[in-house]
Design a protein around this motif. Structure first.
Motif, PDB file in Angstrom:
ATOM      1  N   SER A  41       0.828  -1.213   0.000  1.00 40.24           N
ATOM      2  CA  SER A  41       0.000   0.000   0.000  1.00 40.24           C
ATOM      3  C   SER A  41       0.861   1.262   0.000  1.00 40.24           C
ATOM      4  N   ALA A  44       1.241   2.544  -3.412  1.00 44.91           N
ATOM      5  CA  ALA A  44       0.060   3.272  -3.874  1.00 44.91           C
ATOM      6  C   ALA A  44       0.073   4.709  -3.368  1.00 44.91           C
ATOM      7  N   TRP A  45       0.451   4.901  -2.109  1.00 44.70           N
ATOM      8  CA  TRP A  45       0.520   6.260  -1.566  1.00 44.70           C
ATOM      9  C   TRP A  45       1.555   7.090  -2.309  1.00 44.70           C
ATOM     10  N   ALA A  47       2.623   6.686  -5.363  1.00 42.63           N
ATOM     11  CA  ALA A  47       2.129   6.951  -6.720  1.00 42.63           C
ATOM     12  C   ALA A  47       1.114   8.083  -6.714  1.00 42.63           C
ATOM     13  N   LEU A  48       0.233   8.115  -5.717  1.00 43.49           N
ATOM     14  CA  LEU A  48      -0.777   9.175  -5.657  1.00 43.49           C
ATOM     15  C   LEU A  48      -0.168  10.528  -5.315  1.00 43.49           C
ATOM     16  N   LEU A 188      -3.032  -4.306  -5.211  1.00 46.60           N
ATOM     17  CA  LEU A 188      -2.488  -2.951  -5.301  1.00 46.60           C
ATOM     18  C   LEU A 188      -3.454  -2.018  -6.032  1.00 46.60           C
ATOM     19  N   GLY A 189      -4.213  -2.555  -6.994  1.00 50.29           N
ATOM     20  CA  GLY A 189      -5.168  -1.732  -7.730  1.00 50.29           C
ATOM     21  C   GLY A 189      -6.241  -1.167  -6.828  1.00 50.29           C
ATOM     22  N   LEU A 192      -4.940   1.448  -4.560  1.00 49.93           N
ATOM     23  CA  LEU A 192      -4.788   2.714  -5.279  1.00 49.93           C
ATOM     24  C   LEU A 192      -6.095   3.503  -5.244  1.00 49.93           C
ATOM     25  N   CYS A 195      -6.459   4.960  -1.738  1.00 42.50           N
ATOM     26  CA  CYS A 195      -5.533   6.077  -1.528  1.00 42.50           C
ATOM     27  C   CYS A 195      -5.994   7.315  -2.298  1.00 42.50           C
ATOM     28  N   PHE A 196      -6.564   7.115  -3.477  1.00 45.58           N
ATOM     29  CA  PHE A 196      -7.063   8.250  -4.256  1.00 45.58           C
ATOM     30  C   PHE A 196      -8.086   9.053  -3.467  1.00 45.58           C
ATOM     31  N   MET A 390      -7.456   4.321 -13.544  1.00 49.56           N
ATOM     32  CA  MET A 390      -7.951   4.014 -12.205  1.00 49.56           C
ATOM     33  C   MET A 390      -9.447   3.729 -12.229  1.00 49.56           C
TER      34      MET A 390
END
Length: 425
Positions: A41, A44-45, A47-48, A188-189, A192, A195-196, A390
């Motif tokens: 996770s 993901a953070w 990436a965001l 992970l998707g 994401l 996190c978005f 996304m």
């Protein structure tokens, strides 16, 4: 037309951004994301955070071009006309109605840790009570002062960062970060998507664009500082969750992982106190979300996008009571739906995040059509492509979008018939 004074500098705009984006979701979302993807996770953070800068930059540029309290709806109308803007406004309202109960349910989840209410449906009923209480406060014109909200935000950041520092020095273990992908790459998707949800709010530049001093310099500076600050807080909190809790505990704790961290640091009493503080902060933010959505519903009613009877204010405080009473039934429908399917905070995020993603995607397409600078148009296309990706990885959310769009179209058709009744032959 009267103009607003340009008094908002870089510091003030940073506070506005951080308040809009971070809120108290930082107490909820890192734990949910960890429960889905484990240590992965953190990816993901990160990436965001990287996605946030061009995301915020496009909306800032559009806000400077169309400074209006209607926000993104104004951009969409400029690009596609009033019909698309009207339906998009109703679609956004539906998304807000589904999203707003998130913190009320999360607050109930934290209170449940203290009151020993653990059954999910019981938590949902407690969340419904919190949501109703928020509406009642707004009916009486009771709201959190803007300055008080800023003070609370500062205290929240101090509270979170202090907890993280103590956790890193006492209970964090690097071994907890393995295995990195305990639930596989596909998890992970969805992480994401979760996190978005934590970065929704960068679009809130438009309502204050007319008040910004030297926008060409202030917006880019404020965005950069805001992205770094919000990103640092979320990533630090996420890292604390990953390194302080075992994978099994993280999966079990979910939204209340912050309470588990406090328990590890100071024992059950500290954990309980932290849960109460967290729940209180979430209730205050729920009150602010209810306030904003009631005003948005009022605005849609005034413009004829939803029944005009909701565009009515009462009392000395000019409270839109009809809109607020309507929210009792609309929020009630959301929580009733969750109760039937035994849904959780993740259900809310899974549905409403896709609604926001589609809304932003329309905004980015509008930006690509209307911005003059080629570099900004290319950025809008690139950000839109990531947004589309996304959106595509969440089939359940796509289903929600389809249903919400059909409802929005039905509402607009009904409004059109009211405005232009057919003449009987």
């Amino acid at each position: 037309m009267a103009e607003l004074q340009r008094t908002l500098g870089t510091r003030g705009l940073v506070v506005h951004y951080v308040s809009s984006v971070m809120g108290v979701g930082v107490l909820v979302l890192p734990g949910i994301a960890y429960g889905i993807a484990g240590p992965a996770s953190l990816l993901a953070w990160l990436a965001l955070v990287a996605f946030s800068y061009p995301f915020a930059l496009i909306f800032a540029r559009m806000s400077m071009r169309y400074p209006n309290a209607r926000g993104v709806i104004e951009f969409i109308e400029a690009a596609f006309g009033p019909r698309v803007a009207s339906r998009t406004g109703v679609f956004l309202l539906i998304t807000l109605i589904v999203a707003n109960p998130l913190l009320a349910v999360a607050a109930a989840r934290y209170l449940g840790e203290v009151l020993h209410i653990t059954a999910n449906r019981d938590v949902l009923l407690l969340g419904a009570g919190i949501m109703l209480g928020s509406i009642v406060l707004n009916l009486f014109g009771i709201r959190v002062n803007v300055r008080a909200q800023g003070i609370l935000l500062t205290l929240l950041i101090i509270f979170i960062m202090s907890t993280c520092v103590v956790a890193f020095s006492t209970v964090a273990e690097i071994e907890q970060a393995t295995p990195v992908f305990p639930n596989g790459l596909t998890a992970l998707g969805m992480a994401l998507i979760v996190c978005f949800f934590g970065f929704i709010g960068w679009e809130n530049a438009a309502p204050v664009a007319e008040e910004v001093v030297d926008p060409d310099r202030t917006f880019p500076r404020a965005i950069l500082v805001g992205v770094i600050l919000v990103g640092a807080i979320y990533v630090t909190m996420a890292a604390t969750v990953v390194l302080s809790l075992s994978t099994e505990t993280g999966f079990a704790s979910g939204a209340t992982s912050f309470s588990y961290i406090l328990q590890r640091i100071g024992g059950p009493e500290v954990g309980a106190a932290g849960s109460i503080v967290a729940a209180g902060l979430m209730m205050m933010t729920t009150n602010a979300w209810t306030l904003g959505t009631s005003r948005f519903l009022f605005g849609l009613s005034r413009s004829g996008d939803v029944p005009k009877g909701l565009a009515h204010v009462s009392g000395d405080a000019a409270v839109p009571r009809r809109a607020l009473i309507a929210l009792i039934f609309l929020y009630g429908a959301t929580i009733a739906g969750l109760y039937v399917v035994n849904g959780t905070e993740l259900t809310i995020i899974e549905l409403s995040s896709s609604g926001f993603l589609l809304f932003f995607l329309i905004g980015f397409v509008a930006a690509a059509r209307t911005l003059e600078r080629r570099r900004l148009r290319i950025t809008a296309v690139a950000v839109g492509a990531v947004t589309l990706f996304m959106l595509a990885i969440n089939p359940t959310g796509l289903g929600f979008c389809a249903v919400a769009l059909l409802i929005a179209e039905g509402v607009r058709q009904a409004q059109s018939r009211r405005e232009c009744p057919a003449v009987s032959s």
